[in-house]
Every structure is written in C-alpha cells, then in structure tokens.
Design an enzyme around this catalytic site. Structure first.
Site: not given
Ligand code: ADP
Ligand code: ASP
Ligand code: MG
Length: 927
Positions: A783, A787
C-alpha cells in the site's frame, strides 16, 4: 370535376342569400356574428362562400382562393356582395393613454372558472378604456387543426372531433351564461358548427384544404372565447362589445408563413368599427384577421400576442399586458431549466431576440408594432397576481434586484429540430456571388434560414434550416452548383442533422469583453462540442449550433455559468462502504449550507455497491439512503448506473466518486472521462496500475475540461497531491519526497517502544481497527509502495510498481500462512529480530520508521524501514499520523512538511469532499 360545378351552382344562391340576410342581422347584434354565410347547412355549399368576407361594399367576382391553391385556382366565387356605404364617423375613435390593452392566452381562458377570473381582472382594471384580446380556450386551436388534418386525410372521425369541440364550448357556456345570453351564444355556436361541418365535408371530399380554408376553420376558437368572455363581462354590468378582428385587422400574407399588418387600412376599419361599437370595454378575438380581399386569415400559431401588439399600436395604448401562465419572461425556458429566474425588465431588442430564438412566452412579431410607439409590454401570470411580471420597454430601469446578474446575458433560448448545411470548397474564396447563389437556391425552395456563418477564409458557408426543409435545400444546392461540384471548385454540400441552436441574449453583451469567452468556457467544461457560431454585429445575441442531444445540458451549463442558477453537479457514489457511507453522511450534513451560502447544488443521483444500487431522477434523500437501499435497491449494474447518473436528467455536470479499492471500477475512469464525466476517488488502483494506462488517463485529463481528482489516494484528507501540484506548477523542482504514508505502520512504530514486543503492538493496532482485516496487507508495504508510485509519477517519474523495492515487514516464513489468525499466532516467534533492530537504533539515539521515498534526482523510489534521529520530525509522531517531507529547490535546507492524521473514514471522506468542492469551483461556483 363534377363536384366543383355542383358546388358553384348551389353557391350563388346560398351565399348571396346568406350575405344579405346577414347584413341585416349585423346591426341587431354587436358584431362579427353577421359574417356566417348561412345559418344551417345540411347541404354542401361552395366553400368560397365561407371565406368571402366583405365589409367594403362592392359588386363583383373575387378570387376566393389563395394563389397557391392550385386545385381550385380557376374557380371564382360569384359572390355578389352589395352593402350600402355606411355613414362614417358616428363616434370617432379616441386614441392614446386612456387605453390599456390586455391579452389573455389560451390557458387563462381554459375553463369556465378561468374565464370568470379573467372577467374579474377586466372589470377591476380601472383604466378609462380597455381592449382585451383573447385566445381560444387552451387546446382548442390544436383541436381545430386536427379537424382539418382528419378531414383532409379522409378520416371520418373528424365528425366526432368536431362534436368534442361543440361539447367543450357548450358546457363552458352553460356554466357561465343563462337566459338569453346562453340561448344566443348556443344558437351561434350551433350555426358555426354546422357551417364547419359542411366545410370539413368539402375538405374531406376534396382530400385537400387550402390555407384559406384552414385559417377560416381554426380561427373559430377565438370567435367563441371572445363571445363567451364578453357575455360574462356584461354580466358584471359592464357595457362591452366583442370584436371579430376579421372586420378590423387587415394583413398581407408573405411567402414565409407570416403576415404583415396593413396598419393604415386596419386603422380605417377600426375607426369604422368603433363608430358602431363605441363601448369603453372591447373584447377582441386574437389570432384572426382578414386579407385585403376580405378573406379570413390568421396571424399564425401563437399569433394572439401579435394581435394584441397591433391593437396597442392602433390605439396608441398606454400599455399592453400579456397574461399567461408563468410569472414573466424567464432567463431560460422554465420547463428546461428549473433554476431559471424571472427577468424584471427586458429591452425591446432583448425580448425580440428571446422570442425569435424560441422562448415561446412571446410571439416574435409582438415587439415591432409596440416599439414604434414606445408602448411597454408587461408579461404577467394570471395564476399569481402578486408577481410583478416582466416589463419590456425601450430603456429598462436599472433597479431590478437581479440587475447585476442580468446585466450581461439576460437569458438563453433554444430552437430544436434543425439541420446545418455546409457548402465547402476552395473555389469559393474571392468569388463574388457564391453566397447569393446559395441563398437564392434556398429561397427558391421556400426554406427559412435561421442562422448563417461564414469564416473569413471564405472556405465554407454554413447555415441552419429547419430539419424538415433540409432535403429540398440540399437537392437545390446540388443542382444549382452541379458544375462547380463537378469541377471541384466546391468540394461538398454537407448536411448535418439533429442540431439545435442555443442563443444567449442581452443588450449589454455589446462591447463587453469576455461574455463569449465565459459562454464557450461553460460549454467546454460541460464537454459540449460547438458546431457553428454566429454573432451579429449588433451583439445582442450569440448563437451556437450544437448536437440536439447536448442542447439541454448546454442550456443548463451556460445558464448556471452566468450565475442564473446554482452550480449543480450530479453525483454517483460507487462503494458505500466505510468511506463511501461516511462521505454520504458528510454530504447530507453540509448540502444545505453549500446550496444556500455557496450556490453549490450537489445531487446524489445514484449510489451503487457491488450487489445493489439506488437511482433517483432528482437526487437521493441522503437522510434515508440506507433505508432506500434496502427498500428500493435494484441489482447493481455499473453501466446502467453511469448512464443514469450522466444521462438521465438535465444537470450539466456529472461526477462519479469511486470509494472502492477495486481495480475493475478504476479501469473505467478513462471511458468516463472521455464521456465528460468527472472522476474523484481515494482508490489508488488507477494511478498505481500499469504506467501506459496511467499516462493515457492523465493525457486525456489534460486535453479535456474533465477533471480527475484523487487527493485522498495519499494521506487521506491531508493536502499532499495538491501541495505537490502547487510546487510543480509554480516552477519549483522536486528533489525528494520522503514520508510515513501508512497510518497503520505509523501507529505501530510510534507505539513500538520500551519493552513492548512488535507482535503485541500489531495485535493492539488490529484490535483498535487500525489495520486491514489481514495485517499482512499493511505490513507487506504494498500500500505504501502504491502511494510512492503515485507521488513519483506525479513528480514526472515514469516508474512501474515493480520498479519500487519494498521491504516487507512480514517475515518470510509467514507470507504463505493460510489465515490472518494463523499469522497473528505465529508472529511472536519473530519478535526478536525486530527487537534487535530497535535496540540498535536506540543505542544510536534513533527510532525506527517505515517510510516511502521518492528520490527524484536519481529517478527511483523505495519503501523501507529506516532509522531517524530522535529529534527528527519523523520521530515526533503520535497516533496514526502521516508525515511527508518535500525537499525541493526552494525548500532545500528545511523540507516542506505536511503532517496530520492520514487514515480513517472521517478524514478520508473529508479529502474526497474537498475534491468535490474543488470541482464545483472549477465549474464556476463562486469562491
Ligand atoms: P399562452 O397560451 O398564454 O400564449 P404560451 O404557451 O404561448 O402561453 O407561452 C407561455 C409558455 O412559454 C410558458 O408556460 C413557458 O412554459 C414557455 N416559455 C418558454 N420559454 C420561456 C421563457 N424564457 N420565459 C417564460 N416562459 C417561457
Ligand atoms: N389560439 C392560437 C394558437 O393556439 C393563437 C394564440 O393562442 O396565440 O396558436
Ligand atoms: Mg402564446
């Protein structure tokens, strides 16, 4: 033709007899009733007898049928009309301010109750003298046209349809009148109906109706409504005459389905009429008139407004009041733009432009007669007497409360069912006569050119005509320019169908820079393609031609852009999970304030989950969306959902808010943006997916006026993407972005202190709901890597997700554990390694932090566990804070730091919400 001779043989008797009988009747009743040639007609008489209306004494043969009625063209009515010259000037006609003119449209006299209401208004008007023009009861003119169509196409049901007309008026009369008034109205009504029956029968037999026949038939609605109204006014004890305007208004037909009033002759006839009917209240028929040959005609559809204006000019009246069913002239057709506002004032030119361009509140010919004498027109609502209405006059006063807003563009109007014709070719430039050749060909087929545009390169001339005329126009042009086409001087005569015109009207657009820029900007933002443009040098009007299906959306978009209505955005929410439902609750709480204070009208037209969806045409009641989903939810279908939110209503702007984490939903963004749908999302899948798709998406977004906002993909509601954009767009150079991007991992390392075991802190975080259901999804670092890739690409690096080395915190042996529970059970076995890392760091006066890094200088990114000095900003965090440091050319010594809670439904939904408001302001909401 057998029947024409039999007609003519009976006609000379019946029409003569009728005319004579009639002229004697004339003086006993007030007016117009004297012109019906026979009182009962069980036999068929020559239709011309109906049409011949002579108030000017003469003897002779008159061609009763218009020039274009070929089948009857040779027939002359042997109507010998011998009337004695009437003594002129019994009462001379007073003119000027003492007169006020009222016009009541069909809806105002649609029922007996309404007719009573109109009579009250007339009686209560304290003008010294008044003339009231009245339309047929609503729908009656349509019914009359329908009679003709039926008879012409030999459909027997015209008889039943005529009965319906009779019945409607009979019932209305019985409601309104009694005694002699009722008897005499009904007797005339029956006479008229009998005559109509005979005439329709003739049309039925001939299978053809001339314009004169049609005009004669359709004008009856006004004859009846005027008689009814005058009787009701008389019942109030007010002396009143009714006027059959075929005796007074003389008009010349033109070849463009219009008529031109003959003011001098009309004035002469009015004076004569008045000398016999001198009351102070006159009820006149709208719509109908006569030709100079005394053949009944009409002022064409919706012509009663024009009748009133002509009367205003003939009487030099103080004012013409047009009563209708709306509060005045709106800034756009209120049936199409629900937020349209009433215009307090309009100049004659503005009103003319609005009506010409399809605002059917006023007939376009209404302005010219009154303008000549500076007579104001006021449009008022009969159903809302408290509304002041719209005043149309030479110099509108500047004190209307919307004046500021009204000052540039007064209003918008549209015309549908058009086609564009484009005549193109290199051989046109500098050749005199091409335009005249084109338009004379168009004139020869009798088509009406609505708008013309020619670019100064003279490469093409393009014009709009009614769609039904375009075939004959194209054929005429093809044959007129055959030679030029064959020789290649003209390349084509192209026809573009399904077009509409949108016109912006306002006198002050003249010499004000920027109006058309704003207009076109609004169209561009609504993703509407403009096909042709015209602005005359009077600058009262800017006209654009668009695809018909875009027209209402375009109207709404430009209307709202000029602040005439709120910035309305249709929203579709995809994924009402934790974040989606929090967003919906935030919208529910804030929508009212946004509407009232910021003019932003956000309407959720649909909510879809993976299984069910709810759709609404006006906007879902957000206080009940959960119940609605249970009660009214239908099977989810993303295509249908998008189609509904984007296409099913008149709201110009659409945004889809993707609150899922779904790759499939994200794969639709490109297609949605291409359709002009804005996209807002916290879903990282599109921006961190395959690079080529990402680049295509961003390129599309840059080319179009469609927006794609994704602030909440990094740092939830923290301004990270927008900060980065701001730096880049102002010319700063990004050197490095480094940060703690995971709220979960931030929490874990902020609490991994003293004697605590790593697994214990992970369990605590899971317990508190900070982690994904399977904490490995957080600990794996994917995750964070997404980003990092989003920020890297935003900074201009062309990286794939696989290019980012990610240090996973999931111990190698546990990566394959079957379940989250098993993983949590086994995690303590690996606490030692992490404890050692921490001790080493502590010994050096440092802390452990799990960070993402975008190294722009070296064009790489990575995700790893790093050590930071105890006084470093990254070491000072608490809870699940995110922190992001931008090192740039301008922020070199001290990085620019954004810090704050970067996870959780409230802040993430807040980030999405602020993207929605950013979109609203891009779309024109006041800031
Ligand atoms: P009447 O029978 O009274 O002559 P019309 O139907 O001819 O009434 O005209 C009134 C209608 O015009 C209104 O009901 C409204 O729907 C429509 N209309 C179209 N454009 C406008 C506009 N810009 N302002 C007001 N009304 C408009
Ligand atoms: N009754 C006519 C029509 O419907 C004229 C009018 O109402 O203005 O066209
Ligand atoms: Mg009208």
């Amino acid at each position: 033709m057998a029947f024409s001779s039999s007609f003519s043989s009976s006609c000379s008797v019946s029409s003569n007899a009728a005319t004579v009988a009639h002229s004697s009747k004339k003086n006993s009743c007030n007016s117009g009733c004297h012109h019906h040639p026979f009182s009962s007609s069980s036999h068929i008489s020559f239709p011309g007898a109906f049409l011949q209306r002579s108030s000017i004494p003469r003897i002779g043969c008159v061609p009763v049928l218009g020039r274009r009625q070929s089948s009857y063209a040779h027939i002359y009515s042997p109507v010998a009309v011998l009337l004695h010259e009437e003594p002129e000037g019994k009462t001379s006609l007073p003119k000027g301010n003492m007169w006020s003119i009222h016009k009541f449209g069909g809806t105002c006299v649609g029922t007996s109750e309404r007719i009573k209401n109109v009579a009250d208004i007339i009686v209560n008007d304290d003008s010294e003298r008044k003339l009231v023009v009245v339309s047929a009861m609503s729908k009656v003119t349509d019914m009359m046209y329908d009679l003709i169509d039926k008879a012409r196409s030999r459909d027997d049901s015209y008889i039943l349809a005529l009965d319906a007309v009779l019945e409607k008026h009979k019932l209305t009369a019985m409601d309104l009148l009694d005694g002699n008034d009722l008897a005499s109205f009904l007797s005339r009504l029956h006479d008229d109906i009998n005559n109509l029956k005979a005439m329709l029968r003739a049309i039925y037999i001939a299978g053809h109706a001339t314009d004169s026949f049609s005009d004669f038939v359709v004008g009856h609605g006004e004859l009846w409504s005027a008689q009814l109204l005058s009787s009701v006014v008389r019942k109030h004890g007010v002396e009143c005459n009714w006027m059959d305007t075929r005796d007074v208004l003389i008009v010349n037909p033109t070849n463009s389905n219009q008529v031109d009033p003959d003011f001098l002759e009309s004035e002469r006839r009015l004076e004569r009429w008045f000398s016999h009917n001198s009351s102070k209240t006159i009820i006149a028929t709208g719509f109908i008139a006569s030709t100079p040959q005394n053949i009944p005609t009409t002022l064409k559809r919706d012509g009663s407004d024009f009748s009133a204006a002509i009367m205003g000019a003939l009487f030099k009246a103080r004012q013409v009041t047009i009563w209708t069913d709306v509060d005045g002239v709106y800034s756009a057709d209120p049936r199409k733009v629900s937020e349209a506002v009433i215009l307090r004032t309009l100049s004659y030119q503005e009103a003319w432009e609005m009506s010409y361009f399809g605002a059917n509140v006023l007939h376009p010919r209404t302005i010219i007669p009154v303008m000549r004498y500076d007579i104001p027109i006021v449009i008022r609502n009969i159903f809302n007497l408290s509304a002041p209405g719209t005043k149309i006059c030479r110099l509108p006063d500047e004190n209307g409360d919307c004046q500021q807003l009204e000052s540039l563009v007064k209003g918008f109007a549209t015309i549908d069912n058009l086609a564009l014709v484009n005549v193109e070719g290199t051989g046109m430039a500098g050749v005199p006569g091409t335009a005249s050749g084109i338009f004379s060909a168009v004139k020869d087929v009798g088509a009406n050119v609505i708008m013309i545009s020619q670019a100064s390169s003279e490469h093409s001339v393009c014009f709009a005509v009614p769609e039904k005329e375009v075939n004959s126009v194209a054929e005429a042009l093809q044959s007129r320019f055959r030679q030029a086409l064959d020789a290649g001087r003209l390349s084509q005569v192209e026809v573009i169908r399904n077009c509409s015109i949108l016109a912006a009207v306002g006198q002050k657009m003249a010499s004000t820079p920027g109006v058309s820029a704003t207009l076109f900007n609004a169209l561009a933002k609504a993703n509407i393609n403009v096909r042709a443009i015209a602005q005359g040098c009077s600058e009262y009007n800017i006209t654009v031609v668009l695809k018909r299906e875009d027209c209402i959306r375009a109207l709404r978009a430009v209307h709202s852009r000029f602040y005439l209505s709120k910035t309305t955005i249709a929203m579709g929410i995809i994924g009402p999970g934790l974040i989606g439902s929090t967003l919906l609750d935030q919208l529910r709480d804030q929508a009212g304030i946004l509407k009232e204070e910021f003019n932003i009208d956000l309407r959720v037209m649909g909510i879809t989950g993976s299984r069910t969806m709810i759709l609404s045409d006006l906007g879902i009641d957000l206080s009940r969306w959960r119940e609605l989903q249970k009660e009214k939810g239908q099977m989810a279908d993303l295509d249908k959902f998008v189609q509904h939110v984007h296409g099913n209503h008149f709201i110009p702007n659409t945004v889809l808010v993707d609150c899922t984490a779904d790759t499939n939903v994200a794969s639709h963004y490109y297609e949605w943006l291409r359709k002009g749908i804005h996209v807002i999302t916290p879903n990282k899948k599109a921006n961190s997916g395959p690079l080529d798709k990402y680049l295509k998406l961003r390129a599309l977004q840059r080319q179009s006026y469609t927006h794609y906002f994704y602030e909440a993909t990094v740092g939830a509601g923290l301004p990270i993407i927008s900060t980065l954009r701001g730096l880049l767009e102002t010319g700063d150079k990004i050197l490095r972005i480094e940060g703690i991007f995971s709220g979960t991992l931030s929490y874990i390392f902020n609490n991994f202190i003293e004697k605590r075991a790593f697994s214990e802190v992970v369990a605590e975080a899971k317990q508190a709901g900070y982690t994904e259901p399977d904490p490995r999804d957080d600990l794996s670092g994917t995750d964070v890597a997404r980003k990092v890739i989003i920020l890297a690409r935003e900074s201009g690096l062309k990286l794939e997700l696989e290019d980012i080395p990610v240090q996973s915190l999931v111990p190698e042996p546990l990566r394959a554990s079957a379940s989250a529970e098993e993983f949590m059970q086994q995690l303590p076995q690996f606490d030692q390694q992490m404890a050692k890392n921490r001790q080493d760091a502590e010994a050096a006066g440092e802390v452990l932090r799990y960070v993402g890094v975008v190294d722009v200088v070296n064009r790489i990114g990575r995700v790893e566990l790093r050590r930071y000095k105890n006084d470093h900003p990254f070491a000072q965090l608490s809870g699940s804070d995110n922190i992001i440091a931008f090192t740039t050319s301008r922020y070199k010594e001290q990085p620019l730091i954004v810090r704050g809670p970067g996870a959780g439904a409230q802040v993430t939904a807040g980030g999405i919400f602020s993207d929605i408001l950013r979109l609203a302001s891009y779309l024109g909401a006041p800031s």
